[in-house]
Design an enzyme around this catalytic site. Structure first.
Site, PDB file in Angstrom:
ATOM      1  N   HIS A 137       0.834  -1.193   0.000  1.00 52.79           N
ATOM      2  CA  HIS A 137       0.000   0.000   0.000  1.00 52.79           C
ATOM      3  C   HIS A 137       0.870   1.245   0.000  1.00 52.79           C
ATOM      4  CE1 HIS A 137      -2.199   3.300   2.096  1.00 52.79           C
ATOM      5  NE2 HIS A 137      -3.156   2.939   1.244  1.00 52.79           N
ATOM      6  N   SER A 138       0.588   2.206  -0.881  1.00 51.91           N
ATOM      7  CA  SER A 138       1.293   3.480  -0.939  1.00 51.91           C
ATOM      8  C   SER A 138       2.778   3.259  -1.229  1.00 51.91           C
ATOM      9  CB  SER A 138       1.052   4.267   0.355  1.00 51.91           C
ATOM     10  OG  SER A 138       1.452   5.600   0.225  1.00 51.91           O
ATOM     11  N   CYS A 139       3.682   3.691  -0.341  1.00 49.98           N
ATOM     12  CA  CYS A 139       5.099   3.418  -0.588  1.00 49.98           C
ATOM     13  C   CYS A 139       5.390   1.924  -0.480  1.00 49.98           C
ATOM     14  CB  CYS A 139       5.990   4.217   0.354  1.00 49.98           C
ATOM     15  SG  CYS A 139       5.983   3.672   2.070  1.00 49.98           S
ATOM     16  N   ALA A 141       3.631  -0.208  -2.047  1.00 52.17           N
ATOM     17  CA  ALA A 141       3.495  -0.609  -3.447  1.00 52.17           C
ATOM     18  C   ALA A 141       4.785  -0.317  -4.213  1.00 52.17           C
ATOM     19  CB  ALA A 141       2.312   0.103  -4.086  1.00 52.17           C
ATOM     20  N   VAL A 176      -1.378  -1.064  -4.313  1.00 52.25           N
ATOM     21  CA  VAL A 176      -2.579  -0.387  -3.837  1.00 52.25           C
ATOM     22  C   VAL A 176      -2.255   1.067  -3.495  1.00 52.25           C
ATOM     23  CG1 VAL A 176      -4.425  -0.434  -2.118  1.00 52.25           C
ATOM     24  CG2 VAL A 176      -3.387  -2.584  -2.888  1.00 52.25           C
TER      25      VAL A 176
END
Length: 311
Positions: A137-139, A141, A176
């Site tokens: 998720h976010s970083c 990803a 994500v």
């Protein structure tokens, strides 16, 4: 484990490295090993801009509990959520970082080295090799794609990369609300100095490093020849990471021959995008069903795609 046959079995704060107190992983074994069903592991990497101490491996727990109750859990032999060392965040309102704390002063490539060390620990302990989906998720990803990118930032940095640690890359990546083009993100948020600040805290001030570490610049034909599935999950409601990041990553993959959807089973490398609902952190925090939906969709893609996997 607990020495009993009760499932699911949980292990928390398992150290994969002695480098810091944050080098831990949470593990869940959902059911007894199956001899009739081909299964995969699901490994999650949390976000938090490489620096937020309030976002850690526990951010996956709500989604994990939903998955454990779902029909799709029969395809998953293990779940894990990785902690890694964080970048400096001296201005954090509740828990500012201390310069003497090795867990809160990490610079690139420490974050990705920690993730690799955690994956290697899990691969050696459970023997699943490439049979796993790497979700972030976010970083997180960004880090998931960096596992597939391998020595992505050039030979001048290889001495600090831990030589890839013999990690076998995943079969699939689920990204994500991800950051895929760091310079483009900085440009998009040029009136919000906090974006450049957290990137500089994580990567330093050399923009060439930002570019080299960005997943849009990965050569996946060379570094990830056995990758089969990529899913880019994002919400139009995301207030922190713009949809443009999805478009840039989608274009980069398509340029390298990744094909859309599952309509042609002969395709080797599939990619798809998956629309979520909710704001940036709501997709795992307030509405964990959103992250669960994306994971289940990715699992089903892998089940339909990978040789030797599925019913």
């Amino acid at each position: 484990m607990s020495g009993t046959d009760a499932y699911p079995q949980y292990l928390k704060d398992v150290h994969y490295s002695d480098d810091s107190e944050l080098n831990t992983v949470e593990i869940c074994i959902p059911h007894s090993p199956s001899t009739t069903e081909k299964q995969v592991w699901l490994i999650f990497i949390h976000g938090g801009a490489w620096q937020d101490p309030e976002i850690d491996a526990s951010s996956f727990r709500k989604t994990q509990e939903l998955l454990l109750k779902s029909e799709d859990i029969k395809y998953i032999s293990g779940l894990a959520s990785i902690n890694y060392r964080l970048s400096p965040y001296p201005s954090h309102p509740k828990d500012p970082s201390n310069p003497s704390d090795p867990s809160r002063n990490a610079k690139h490539p420490v974050h990705i080295n920690d993730v690799l060390a955690a994956i290697l620990f899990l691969q050696e302990k459970y023997g699943f090799e490439d049979r796993y989906i790497l979700a972030g998720h976010s970083c997180g990803a960004t880090l998931a794609f960096q596992v597939a990118m391998k020595r992505y930032w050039g030979s001048q940095y290889e001495s600090t990369f831990a030589l890839e640690m013999n990690v076998v890359p995943p079969m699939a990546v689920l990204a994500v609300e991800g950051i895929y083009d760091i310079p483009a993100m900085i440009k998009h948020h040029n009136r919000q100095p906090e974006y450049k600040e957290f990137v500089t805290n994580a990567f330093g001030s050399d923009e060439a490093v930002w570019k080299a570490a960005s997943p849009v610049n990965g050569d996946y034909d060379d570094s990830w020849p056995d990758g089969t599935v990529v899913v880019l999950a994002h919400s139009y409601e995301d207030e922190l990471v713009e949809w443009e990041q999805v478009e840039l990553m989608y274009k980069a993959l398509k340029t390298q021959g990744w094909e859309e959807g599952l309509e042609a089973p002969s395709k080797k490398r599939w990619m798809d995008w998956f629309e979520l609902g909710g704001k940036h952190d709501e997709v795992w925090k307030e509405y964990p069903t959103e992250l669960e939906r994306a994971i289940k969709a990715t699992v089903r893609m892998v089940m339909g795609k990978a040789p030797g996997i599925g019913r």
